[in-house]
Design a protein around this motif. Structure first.
Motif, PDB file in Angstrom:
ATOM      1  N   LYS A 111      -9.162   6.025  -6.519  1.00 32.96           N
ATOM      2  CA  LYS A 111      -9.953   7.246  -6.722  1.00 32.96           C
ATOM      3  C   LYS A 111     -10.254   7.953  -5.406  1.00 32.96           C
ATOM      4  O   LYS A 111     -10.505   9.161  -5.385  1.00 32.96           O
ATOM      5  N   THR A 112     -10.233   7.203  -4.316  1.00 35.74           N
ATOM      6  CA  THR A 112     -10.586   7.795  -3.016  1.00 35.74           C
ATOM      7  C   THR A 112      -9.484   7.658  -1.978  1.00 35.74           C
ATOM      8  O   THR A 112      -9.646   8.094  -0.843  1.00 35.74           O
ATOM      9  N   GLN A 113      -8.352   7.043  -2.355  1.00 37.59           N
ATOM     10  CA  GLN A 113      -7.285   6.792  -1.379  1.00 37.59           C
ATOM     11  C   GLN A 113      -5.966   7.431  -1.834  1.00 37.59           C
ATOM     12  O   GLN A 113      -5.197   6.811  -2.570  1.00 37.59           O
ATOM     13  N   PRO A 114      -5.680   8.645  -1.421  1.00 41.76           N
ATOM     14  CA  PRO A 114      -4.347   9.208  -1.710  1.00 41.76           C
ATOM     15  C   PRO A 114      -3.286   8.443  -0.921  1.00 41.76           C
ATOM     16  O   PRO A 114      -3.537   7.965   0.186  1.00 41.76           O
ATOM     17  N   LEU A 115      -2.090   8.323  -1.503  1.00 45.51           N
ATOM     18  CA  LEU A 115      -1.022   7.592  -0.822  1.00 45.51           C
ATOM     19  C   LEU A 115      -0.590   8.322   0.436  1.00 45.51           C
ATOM     20  O   LEU A 115      -0.294   9.512   0.406  1.00 45.51           O
ATOM     21  N   ASN A 116      -0.532   7.570   1.546  1.00 42.34           N
ATOM     22  CA  ASN A 116      -0.076   8.120   2.809  1.00 42.34           C
ATOM     23  C   ASN A 116       1.443   8.266   2.786  1.00 42.34           C
ATOM     24  O   ASN A 116       2.154   7.413   2.254  1.00 42.34           O
ATOM     25  N   GLU A 117       1.960   9.341   3.379  1.00 37.84           N
ATOM     26  CA  GLU A 117       3.398   9.596   3.349  1.00 37.84           C
ATOM     27  C   GLU A 117       4.177   8.565   4.157  1.00 37.84           C
ATOM     28  O   GLU A 117       5.296   8.176   3.788  1.00 37.84           O
ATOM     29  N   ILE A 118       3.611   8.104   5.266  1.00 30.30           N
ATOM     30  CA  ILE A 118       4.302   7.159   6.142  1.00 30.30           C
ATOM     31  C   ILE A 118       4.125   5.723   5.651  1.00 30.30           C
ATOM     32  O   ILE A 118       5.092   4.946   5.606  1.00 30.30           O
ATOM     33  N   TYR A 119       2.913   5.356   5.315  1.00 30.33           N
ATOM     34  CA  TYR A 119       2.619   4.027   4.784  1.00 30.33           C
ATOM     35  C   TYR A 119       1.976   4.186   3.410  1.00 30.33           C
ATOM     36  O   TYR A 119       0.755   4.188   3.287  1.00 30.33           O
ATOM     37  N   PRO A 120       2.784   4.311   2.355  1.00 36.43           N
ATOM     38  CA  PRO A 120       2.232   4.509   1.009  1.00 36.43           C
ATOM     39  C   PRO A 120       1.668   3.210   0.435  1.00 36.43           C
ATOM     40  O   PRO A 120       2.359   2.437  -0.231  1.00 36.43           O
ATOM     41  N   VAL A 121       0.404   2.952   0.731  1.00 35.19           N
ATOM     42  CA  VAL A 121      -0.222   1.700   0.315  1.00 35.19           C
ATOM     43  C   VAL A 121      -1.653   1.967  -0.134  1.00 35.19           C
ATOM     44  O   VAL A 121      -2.329   2.852   0.407  1.00 35.19           O
ATOM     45  N   HIS A 122      -2.092   1.211  -1.123  1.00 37.65           N
ATOM     46  CA  HIS A 122      -3.496   1.204  -1.538  1.00 37.65           C
ATOM     47  C   HIS A 122      -4.105  -0.136  -1.147  1.00 37.65           C
ATOM     48  O   HIS A 122      -3.477  -1.189  -1.338  1.00 37.65           O
ATOM     49  N   MET A 123      -5.317  -0.101  -0.588  1.00 36.67           N
ATOM     50  CA  MET A 123      -6.032  -1.318  -0.228  1.00 36.67           C
ATOM     51  C   MET A 123      -7.427  -1.280  -0.835  1.00 36.67           C
ATOM     52  O   MET A 123      -8.123  -0.278  -0.734  1.00 36.67           O
ATOM     53  N   THR A 124      -7.815  -2.399  -1.449  1.00 34.94           N
ATOM     54  CA  THR A 124      -9.118  -2.473  -2.100  1.00 34.94           C
ATOM     55  C   THR A 124     -10.187  -2.927  -1.115  1.00 34.94           C
ATOM     56  O   THR A 124      -9.893  -3.296   0.020  1.00 34.94           O
ATOM     57  N   GLY A 125     -11.411  -2.946  -1.594  1.00 39.18           N
ATOM     58  CA  GLY A 125     -12.496  -3.562  -0.842  1.00 39.18           C
ATOM     59  C   GLY A 125     -12.481  -5.069  -1.061  1.00 39.18           C
ATOM     60  O   GLY A 125     -11.643  -5.612  -1.800  1.00 39.18           O
ATOM     61  N   ASN A 126     -13.405  -5.773  -0.427  1.00 35.58           N
ATOM     62  CA  ASN A 126     -13.478  -7.231  -0.549  1.00 35.58           C
ATOM     63  C   ASN A 126     -14.010  -7.651  -1.912  1.00 35.58           C
ATOM     64  O   ASN A 126     -14.890  -6.990  -2.469  1.00 35.58           O
ATOM     65  N   TYR A 127     -13.487  -8.750  -2.442  1.00 36.31           N
ATOM     66  CA  TYR A 127     -13.984  -9.243  -3.732  1.00 36.31           C
ATOM     67  C   TYR A 127     -14.031 -10.771  -3.791  1.00 36.31           C
ATOM     68  O   TYR A 127     -13.986 -11.356  -4.863  1.00 36.31           O
TER      69      TYR A 127
END
Length: 236
Positions: free
Chosen positions: A64-80
């Motif tokens: 919801k807050t992290q658009p995919l980066n063009e160079i490094y298309p990755v999503h990272m979550t918070g700690n759980y």
């Protein structure tokens, strides 16, 4: 005046008459391997359901807050790591990390391990991870793979010996794991778990699959845990 022909000097080239294996056999050459870089691998698919549930929920929040980066298309979550639904998983990871350090020879009797980070990474096509180490007190790092499409990234561990890197020679066969290797890579699959000391640099190769690779990355530190004081003796 006649020119004097330059005398050709033949270079002496030293080559071993025998292989190391033959020398060991014939002369009892001793080989001592020290300062190892151990990497620990185990398959635990039984944790996939619980970890995937928590991971997917965390990814929905991150996207919801992290658009995919063009160079490094990755999503990272918070700690759980504190999620109670993954208690068995986190307990296993923590106990294994403690056992690794203890069996490596560290004095762990009055120490415990504690999570500093545990989060999901979802790498899309063309993403990668550059070689790095984890500082800030981390002692053990690891991965738990959730989804690994064919043609996806491999996890790579790099030789940490700077002196060897400086004066290295070409390898005979880069596909073989030998003392000459500069890096070692592993092809992940769902349920595979990998542990290593945090000083061992790691990276991920470029992700070529259309579907993303998903994995849990975790870091653990060591904390002092003093022994409980015994109850005072009763005075008779």
């Amino acid at each position: 005046m006649a020119k004097v022909a330059a005398k050709k000097v033949k270079k002496e080239v030293c080559k071993a008459a025998e292989s190391v294996a033959e020398v060991v056999k014939n002369t009892q050459l001793q080989v001592a391997y020290h300062f190892p870089c151990p990497i620990y691998i185990i398959e635990r698919p039984d944790f996939l359901d619980a970890v995937n549930t928590v991971s997917e929920e965390a990814l929905e929040v991150a996207k919801k807050t992290q658009p995919l980066n063009e160079i490094y298309p990755v999503h990272m979550t918070g700690n759980y790591f504190g999620d109670s639904r993954m208690a068995s998983f986190t307990e296993f990871v923590g106990a294994t990390a403690w056992n690794i350090l203890n069996e490596q020879g560290y004095a762990m009797q009055d120490k415990a391990v504690s999570f500093t980070e545990m989060w999901t990474q979802e790498h899309h096509k063309h993403s990668a991870m550059d070689a790095h180490v984890h500082g800030f007190g981390s002692q053990i790092v690891g991965f738990y793979f959730l989804e690994t499409p064919e043609g996806g990234s491999n996890v790579v561990f790099h030789d940490p010996r700077a002196a060897k890197v400086q004066i290295d020679l070409p390898e005979q066969d880069m596909s073989a794991a030998t003392p000459a290797s500069k890096m070692i890579n592993f092809t992940p699959k769902p349920g595979m778990m990998i542990f290593a000391n945090s000083w061992l640099a790691h990276s991920f190769t470029r992700h070529a699959a259309d579907l993303p690779i998903k994995f849990v990355h975790f870091n653990l530190t060591v904390i002092h845990q003093p022994q409980a004081c015994p109850a005072p003796a009763e005075v008779i």
